[in-house]
Design an enzyme around this catalytic site. Sequence first.
Site, PDB file in Angstrom:
ATOM      1  N   GLY A  15       0.811  -1.215   0.000  1.00 57.14           N
ATOM      2  CA  GLY A  15       0.000   0.000   0.000  1.00 57.14           C
ATOM      3  C   GLY A  15       0.840   1.260   0.000  1.00 57.14           C
ATOM      4  N   ASN A  16       2.054   1.187   0.553  1.00 58.13           N
ATOM      5  CA  ASN A  16       2.929   2.363   0.589  1.00 58.13           C
ATOM      6  C   ASN A  16       3.461   2.728  -0.784  1.00 58.13           C
ATOM      7  OD1 ASN A  16       2.787   2.925   3.378  1.00 58.13           O
ATOM      8  ND2 ASN A  16       4.152   1.226   3.809  1.00 58.13           N
ATOM      9  N   LYS A 135      -1.435  -5.522  14.349  1.00 57.67           N
ATOM     10  CA  LYS A 135      -1.026  -4.964  13.054  1.00 57.67           C
ATOM     11  C   LYS A 135      -1.256  -3.455  13.010  1.00 57.67           C
ATOM     12  CE  LYS A 135      -1.666  -5.474   8.051  1.00 57.67           C
ATOM     13  NZ  LYS A 135      -0.242  -5.765   7.784  1.00 57.67           N
ATOM     14  N   LYS A 220      -1.637  -8.913   3.496  1.00 57.00           N
ATOM     15  CA  LYS A 220      -1.780  -9.151   2.057  1.00 57.00           C
ATOM     16  C   LYS A 220      -0.796 -10.197   1.540  1.00 57.00           C
ATOM     17  CE  LYS A 220       1.577  -6.218  -0.168  1.00 57.00           C
ATOM     18  NZ  LYS A 220       2.489  -6.390   0.943  1.00 57.00           N
ATOM     19  N   LYS A 282       6.858 -11.292   4.823  1.00 56.88           N
ATOM     20  CA  LYS A 282       7.107 -11.553   3.410  1.00 56.88           C
ATOM     21  C   LYS A 282       7.843 -12.887   3.241  1.00 56.88           C
ATOM     22  CE  LYS A 282       7.504  -6.584   2.495  1.00 56.88           C
ATOM     23  NZ  LYS A 282       6.095  -6.413   2.752  1.00 56.88           N
TER      24      LYS A 282
END
Length: 319
Positions: A15-16, A135, A220, A282
Amino acid sequence: MNREANRIVVVAVGGNALMKETQKGTLEEQTRNVESCTAELIKIIRAGYQLVLTHGNGPQIGLIMLRDAVNGAQVTRPPMPLYIYNAETQGQIGFQLMRSLCNRAIREGIPHQITAMLTQVVVDRNDPCLTHPTKPIGPFYTKEEMDALQKELPFPYVEDSGRGYRKVVCSPRPKEIVEARVIKGLTALGLSVISAGGGGIPLVRGEDGTLTGCEAVIDKDFTSALLAEQIDASTLMILTGVERVSVNFRKPDMRELGVVRLEEMKRYLAEGHFPPGSMGPKVEAAIEFVENSGGRAIITCLEKAVDALEGKTGTTLIP
C-alpha cells in the site's frame, strides 16, 4: 493446469507504493503513484507473463478511518467496521490500477484484458489473533494527537519504530479465498486480474456456511501466497523496498540472498534475521507458498520485477 509450465505470476504490491508516507493521500498524488507503479507492472505483461495483482491498503484505510472519525464528530455518524473499509479500498485502488494498466496496454498495442474483483477471504473464527490486535495501520500520530483521537474514537494504539503512534488491529491468517475458482477461471481465459486487495475482505463462516464480516485486517502477503497456491500460479512475487533480502541486515557481515532453498530460508527465519514488522511476514508467506505448492517465490523491488522473473536479480526461494 501444469504449474511449472504456466506463466501466471501473483504479484503483491504494498500500500505504501500507492501512497507515500509524506503524502496527504489526495487523488492527484495517488494517481501519480499508480501511474508510476503500472509503468513497471506493464513490463511483466509485455514480457509474456499473466499478471494476478494484489495490493496493500494500510495507508488508505488509515485515511478513511480518520475521515470517519472527523465526520462522526460533526454529524454523529458511527464509524464503519474494518471489513467495509477494506471493501471500499479494494474498489478504489482496484479501479485506479485497472484503468491505468488498461490504458497502458492500449497505448502499447498489447492485446490484453485486465479486470478487478472484490475478493472475500475467510478466517478462522477461533483464531487467537482476533482478540490480540498487533497490526499497525494508518498514519502516525503524536502523543497529543492520539489522546485527542481517543476521546472521539477509542481504539488501541502502539508506538511504531520511533515514528509516532498508530492504530493497531487484529490480523488473523487467511484460510479460504471465496472467489479463488472465479479468479482461476479468468486466468484460464487469458485475463490478468487485480484481486485480494488489502489481504481481502475478512469474513468468518458460520455453522450454516454463511459469511459474516470480521473486525480485522488480513496481511496481504499471506493472502497472496494462499491465492497463488489455489490458482496454480507458477510464481509468487512479493515486491518491497529492496532488490534482495539480506541476512545480518545492516551489520558488517550483511549478505544479500540470491537463489535460496526452502530449508535454508526456514533456518534464517528461525534465527531471527527477518523482523516481524518488516521482512518477516514476506519471508513467511514466500516459505508457505513454496512449501505448499512446489512453485517458486521471489522477493524484490518493483523496478527489478522482470529481471527477477528472468533470474537476473532478486531473492528467489525454491523447493
